[in-house]
Design an enzyme around this catalytic site. Structure first.
Site, PDB file in Angstrom:
ATOM      1  N   HIS A  68       0.825  -1.208   0.000  1.00 34.47           N
ATOM      2  CA  HIS A  68       0.000   0.000   0.000  1.00 34.47           C
ATOM      3  C   HIS A  68       0.863   1.263   0.000  1.00 34.47           C
ATOM      4  O   HIS A  68       1.911   1.327   0.648  1.00 34.47           O
ATOM      5  CB  HIS A  68      -0.957  -0.006   1.185  1.00 34.47           C
ATOM      6  CG  HIS A  68      -2.061  -1.007   1.038  1.00 34.47           C
ATOM      7  ND1 HIS A  68      -2.849  -1.412   2.087  1.00 34.47           N
ATOM      8  CD2 HIS A  68      -2.526  -1.683  -0.060  1.00 34.47           C
ATOM      9  CE1 HIS A  68      -3.738  -2.295   1.650  1.00 34.47           C
ATOM     10  NE2 HIS A  68      -3.562  -2.473   0.359  1.00 34.47           N
ATOM     11  N   ASP A  84       0.764   4.198   1.280  1.00 35.71           N
ATOM     12  CA  ASP A  84       1.134   4.916   2.495  1.00 35.71           C
ATOM     13  C   ASP A  84       2.238   4.204   3.276  1.00 35.71           C
ATOM     14  O   ASP A  84       2.692   4.707   4.308  1.00 35.71           O
ATOM     15  CB  ASP A  84      -0.089   5.169   3.385  1.00 35.71           C
ATOM     16  CG  ASP A  84      -0.743   3.897   3.890  1.00 35.71           C
ATOM     17  OD1 ASP A  84      -0.849   2.920   3.111  1.00 35.71           O
ATOM     18  OD2 ASP A  84      -1.162   3.866   5.062  1.00 35.71           O
ATOM     19  N   ASP A 139      -0.047  -3.430   8.916  1.00 29.09           N
ATOM     20  CA  ASP A 139      -1.488  -3.220   9.051  1.00 29.09           C
ATOM     21  C   ASP A 139      -2.239  -4.509   9.368  1.00 29.09           C
ATOM     22  O   ASP A 139      -3.445  -4.600   9.119  1.00 29.09           O
ATOM     23  CB  ASP A 139      -2.053  -2.627   7.757  1.00 29.09           C
ATOM     24  CG  ASP A 139      -1.726  -1.157   7.590  1.00 29.09           C
ATOM     25  OD1 ASP A 139      -1.072  -0.583   8.483  1.00 29.09           O
ATOM     26  OD2 ASP A 139      -2.104  -0.584   6.553  1.00 29.09           O
ATOM     27  N   HIS A 146      -0.296   2.409  12.418  1.00 29.34           N
ATOM     28  CA  HIS A 146      -1.277   3.497  12.497  1.00 29.34           C
ATOM     29  C   HIS A 146      -1.677   3.759  13.940  1.00 29.34           C
ATOM     30  O   HIS A 146      -1.676   2.854  14.783  1.00 29.34           O
ATOM     31  CB  HIS A 146      -2.545   3.154  11.699  1.00 29.34           C
ATOM     32  CG  HIS A 146      -2.348   3.116  10.220  1.00 29.34           C
ATOM     33  ND1 HIS A 146      -2.454   4.237   9.422  1.00 29.34           N
ATOM     34  CD2 HIS A 146      -2.032   2.084   9.390  1.00 29.34           C
ATOM     35  CE1 HIS A 146      -2.228   3.892   8.156  1.00 29.34           C
ATOM     36  NE2 HIS A 146      -1.962   2.599   8.112  1.00 29.34           N
TER      37      HIS A 146
END
Length: 278
Positions: free
Chosen positions: A71, A73, A151, A189
């Site tokens: 991904h 990010d 993630d 995150h």
């Protein structure tokens, strides 16, 4: 942070050689460094600029970039960082990521920089098909294991199942939950407060979840990160690691409108509930 009145500490004591670099709205790029040699590594650099600033401020040379999945990010800063520091880039063998120097697969081991710590790769598909994690048995004089899980596992939560299956994601989470209790958990995150609000809905009678939510709210209000966590904390308060607990089974059945006996299906229902939770 000192233990609260419940006897729990819900944020691990910081590792002296690991620092968060904030990026975008809620990403963390993790910086690992050796102050003696001046060597460093970063995990999932979605943005190069804050990394370059952190390296310059600390007088560090970037030797390695570790990528957990494709991904943007998590990968957007790779090219600029390599141009500035000639860092070696490691990433999952089964995902197409531009700029990788070395693709890695389950159980592979490599050294971050000459004479530095060794990382082991764990394949943990679910969020993406080829998602991996990196485990360091120790770093510097601190003997606690370190887990960089991207993630897949979040503090009190888990990632969405985008490319894999609920069965894969549950298996991956259980693999991470099998790491030693004192393993420091570094996810990508800052979702902890929102995740704990859902955890409280899923296990409303849990004093550990309530205490952790209160602590996380206070920490964020003071401008602090809620990470790292530990595997022990996650086992106690993360609903996605607790799908067999009676209280959680009852809550899932109430939300679904029927009992869910199959644990993989129950995990899938729990994840769908989280997707819709407000």
């Amino acid at each position: 942070m000192d233990a609260n009145q419940s006897g729990w500490r819900f944020r691990a004591i910081d590792h002296p050689l690991v620092a968060p670099i904030a990026a975008f709205n809620d990403n963390y790029i993790w910086l690992l460094h050796d102050p003696v040699s001046g060597q460093a590594a970063v995990v999932d650099p979605g943005d190069a600029e804050p990394v370059l600033a952190a390296l310059e401020q600390r007088g560090l040379h970037l030797a390695a970039i570790l990528v957990t999945h494709h991904h943007r990010d998590h990968t957007g800063g790779i090219a600029q960082l390599v141009a500035a520091h000639s860092a070696r880039v490691f990433g999952p063998a089964t995902e197409a990521i531009a700029g990788l120097d070395q693709t890695v697969s389950d159980a592979d081991r490599f050294t971050l920089w000459p004479g530095g710590p060794q990382a082991q790769v764990l394949e943990i598909p679910g969020h993406t098909r080829g998602h991996i994690a990196y485990v360091l048995e120790s770093l510097g004089d601190d003997a606690r294991p370190l887990l960089f899980c991207g993630d897949t596992l979040f503090a009190a939560g888990c990632g969405r199942v985008f490319e894999g299956t609920a069965e894969q994601m549950l298996r991956s989470l259980e693999r991470l939950a099998g790491q030693p209790d004192d393993t420091l958990v570094y996810c990508a995150h800052e979702y902890t407060v929102a995740n704990l609000r859902f955890a409280q809905a899923a296990e409303p009678d849990s004093p550990a979840v309530a205490a952790r939510l209160d602590e996380a709210i206070r920490m964020r209000a003071a401008g602090h990160t809620t990470l790292p966590s530990t595997i022990a904390i996650e086992r106690a308060t993360n609903p996605f690691l607790r799908v067999d607990q009676p209280g959680l089974r009852t809550s899932v059945a109430r939300w679904q409108g029927a009992a869910v006996s199959d644990r993989t299906e129950r995990f899938g229902v729990l994840r769908q509930w989280k997707n819709e939770f407000r």
